[in-house]
Motif scaffolding. Structure first.
Motif, short mmCIF file in Angstrom:
data_model
loop_
_atom_site.label_atom_id
_atom_site.label_comp_id
_atom_site.label_asym_id
_atom_site.label_seq_id
_atom_site.Cartn_x
_atom_site.Cartn_y
_atom_site.Cartn_z
N MET A 133 0.85 -1.19 0.00
CA MET A 133 0.00 0.00 0.00
C MET A 133 0.89 1.24 0.00
O MET A 133 1.90 1.27 0.67
CB MET A 133 -0.87 0.04 1.25
CG MET A 133 -1.78 -1.13 1.42
SD MET A 133 -3.40 -0.78 0.75
CE MET A 133 -3.48 -2.02 -0.53
N THR A 134 0.46 2.25 -0.73
CA THR A 134 1.22 3.50 -0.72
C THR A 134 0.50 4.50 0.17
O THR A 134 -0.73 4.55 0.18
CB THR A 134 1.39 4.07 -2.14
OG1 THR A 134 0.09 4.29 -2.69
CG2 THR A 134 2.18 3.13 -3.02
N ALA A 135 1.26 5.28 0.89
CA ALA A 135 0.71 6.22 1.86
C ALA A 135 -0.09 7.34 1.19
O ALA A 135 -0.95 7.93 1.81
CB ALA A 135 1.82 6.81 2.72
N ALA A 136 0.18 7.64 -0.08
CA ALA A 136 -0.45 8.76 -0.74
C ALA A 136 -1.92 8.51 -1.05
O ALA A 136 -2.69 9.46 -1.21
CB ALA A 136 0.31 9.11 -2.03
N LEU A 137 -2.35 7.27 -1.15
CA LEU A 137 -3.74 6.97 -1.49
C LEU A 137 -4.64 7.25 -0.30
O LEU A 137 -4.28 6.97 0.84
CB LEU A 137 -3.90 5.50 -1.88
CG LEU A 137 -3.28 5.04 -3.18
CD1 LEU A 137 -3.46 3.52 -3.33
CD2 LEU A 137 -3.90 5.76 -4.37
N PRO A 138 -5.85 7.78 -0.57
CA PRO A 138 -6.81 7.94 0.53
C PRO A 138 -7.23 6.57 1.09
O PRO A 138 -7.20 5.56 0.38
CB PRO A 138 -8.00 8.65 -0.11
CG PRO A 138 -7.61 8.97 -1.51
CD PRO A 138 -6.35 8.25 -1.82
N THR A 139 -7.65 6.56 2.34
CA THR A 139 -8.03 5.31 3.00
C THR A 139 -9.10 4.56 2.21
O THR A 139 -9.02 3.34 2.06
CB THR A 139 -8.51 5.58 4.44
OG1 THR A 139 -7.43 6.21 5.14
CG2 THR A 139 -8.89 4.31 5.16
N ALA A 140 -10.11 5.26 1.70
CA ALA A 140 -11.19 4.61 0.95
C ALA A 140 -10.64 3.88 -0.28
O ALA A 140 -11.07 2.76 -0.59
CB ALA A 140 -12.25 5.62 0.55
N GLN A 141 -9.68 4.49 -0.95
CA GLN A 141 -9.08 3.85 -2.12
C GLN A 141 -8.26 2.63 -1.71
O GLN A 141 -8.29 1.60 -2.37
CB GLN A 141 -8.21 4.83 -2.92
CG GLN A 141 -7.62 4.24 -4.18
CD GLN A 141 -8.69 3.79 -5.17
OE1 GLN A 141 -9.59 4.54 -5.51
NE2 GLN A 141 -8.62 2.54 -5.62
N LYS A 142 -7.54 2.75 -0.60
CA LYS A 142 -6.77 1.60 -0.11
C LYS A 142 -7.69 0.44 0.23
O LYS A 142 -7.39 -0.72 -0.07
CB LYS A 142 -5.94 1.99 1.11
CG LYS A 142 -4.79 2.93 0.81
CD LYS A 142 -4.08 3.31 2.08
CE LYS A 142 -3.07 4.42 1.85
NZ LYS A 142 -2.44 4.86 3.10
N LEU A 143 -8.83 0.74 0.86
CA LEU A 143 -9.80 -0.31 1.19
C LEU A 143 -10.38 -0.94 -0.07
O LEU A 143 -10.55 -2.16 -0.14
CB LEU A 143 -10.91 0.25 2.08
CG LEU A 143 -10.53 0.50 3.52
CD1 LEU A 143 -11.60 1.35 4.22
CD2 LEU A 143 -10.31 -0.80 4.26
N ALA A 144 -10.69 -0.11 -1.06
CA ALA A 144 -11.22 -0.63 -2.33
C ALA A 144 -10.18 -1.52 -3.00
O ALA A 144 -10.51 -2.60 -3.53
CB ALA A 144 -11.63 0.51 -3.25
N ASP A 145 -8.93 -1.09 -2.98
CA ASP A 145 -7.85 -1.89 -3.57
C ASP A 145 -7.69 -3.22 -2.83
O ASP A 145 -7.53 -4.26 -3.46
CB ASP A 145 -6.52 -1.11 -3.55
CG ASP A 145 -6.51 0.08 -4.51
OD1 ASP A 145 -7.43 0.21 -5.34
OD2 ASP A 145 -5.57 0.89 -4.39
N LEU A 146 -7.73 -3.18 -1.51
CA LEU A 146 -7.64 -4.42 -0.72
C LEU A 146 -8.80 -5.35 -1.02
O LEU A 146 -8.62 -6.56 -1.18
CB LEU A 146 -7.63 -4.10 0.78
CG LEU A 146 -6.32 -3.69 1.41
CD1 LEU A 146 -6.54 -3.24 2.85
CD2 LEU A 146 -5.30 -4.83 1.36
#
Length: 178
Positions: free
Chosen positions: A2-15
Motif C-alpha cells: 500500500m502506498t501512503a499517498a492513497l486515501p483510506t477509501a481507495q486503499k480499502l477498495a484496492d484491498l
C-alpha cells in the motif's frame, strides 16, 4: 504494498479487489505471525471502512478454535524479551515496543520486566500481551503485575482483546487512518 499517498477509501477498495493470496500477503502481519486471520477475513469483502475490515478480522480470530487462539497469543513476543534483544522482532512489534520506551529500560527495569514476564508465562502458559501504544514502560509493568492476579480464562480473553487493539493500531498505520 500500500502506498501512503492513497486515501483510506481507495486503499480499502484496492484491498477488497485482491484475491485471497494477495490480500493475505498485504494484511498477514496485522495479527502477529498469523496470516490465517486475514485469509479468513477475506470472505467478508468488500470493506466499506477500516472498522468493517477490523471487525471482520477480529471475528475471524474469535471464531477460531481455542488451539488456534492460543497459538496466536503465543506468537506474540515477550516485551523487551529475547526477540527484542536478538533483533528478531517484527517491524511492527519493534516500533510498538520502542514507542512504549521498552528499548530504553534501565538495568533494574529490565530485570523487573523480565521477572514479571517469566512469572506471567509460568502462571498462564503464554506471554503477556498488551497493546502498548500510549503506555509507558512503567505503566506496562504495573499492568503485568496487576494481571498476574487474574484467573487463566480471564487472561486468555484479555490477551485476545489486547490483540484486537494491536490489530486496529496496525490497520490504522497501514491504511493511514490514524
Amino acid at each position: 504494498m500500500m502506498t501512503a499517498a492513497l486515501p483510506t477509501a481507495q486503499k480499502l477498495a484496492d484491498l477488497s479487489a485482491l484475491d485471497c493470496t494477495a490480500f493475505s500477503s498485504q494484511l498477514g502481519g496485522i495479527f502477529e505471525h498469523s496470516p490465517w486471520v486475514a485469509e479468513r477475513a477475506w470472505a467478508a469483502r468488500p470493506f466499506a471502512s477500516v472498522d468493517a475490515l477490523h471487525q471482520a478480522m477480529v471475528a475471524a480470530m474469535l471464531d477460531a478454535g481455542r488451539a488456534e487462539q492460543l497459538a496466536l497469543i503465543r506468537a506474540h513476543p515477550e516485551l523487551a524479551g529475547k526477540e527484542a534483544a536478538a533483533g528478531t522482532l517484527t517491524q511492527a512489534s519493534t516500533g510498538e515496543q520502542q514507542g512504549a520506551g521498552l528499548d530504553r529500560c534501565t538495568a533494574d527495569e529490565l530485570q523487573r520486566l523480565r521477572s514479571l514476564n517469566a512469572a506471567y508465562r509460568s502462571r498462564f502458559g503464554f506471554p503477556f500481551v498488551i497493546a502498548v501504544k500510549g503506555r509507558s514502560r512503567h505503566q506496562i509493568m504495573d499492568i503485568i503485575e496487576a494481571r498476574l492476579g487474574n484467573d487463566a480464562e480471564t487472561e486468555f480473553r484479555t490477551c485476545l482483546d489486547e490483540i484486537a487493539k494491536i490489530a486496529r493500531f496496525r490497520l490504522d498505520a497501514l491504511l493511514g487512518a490514524a
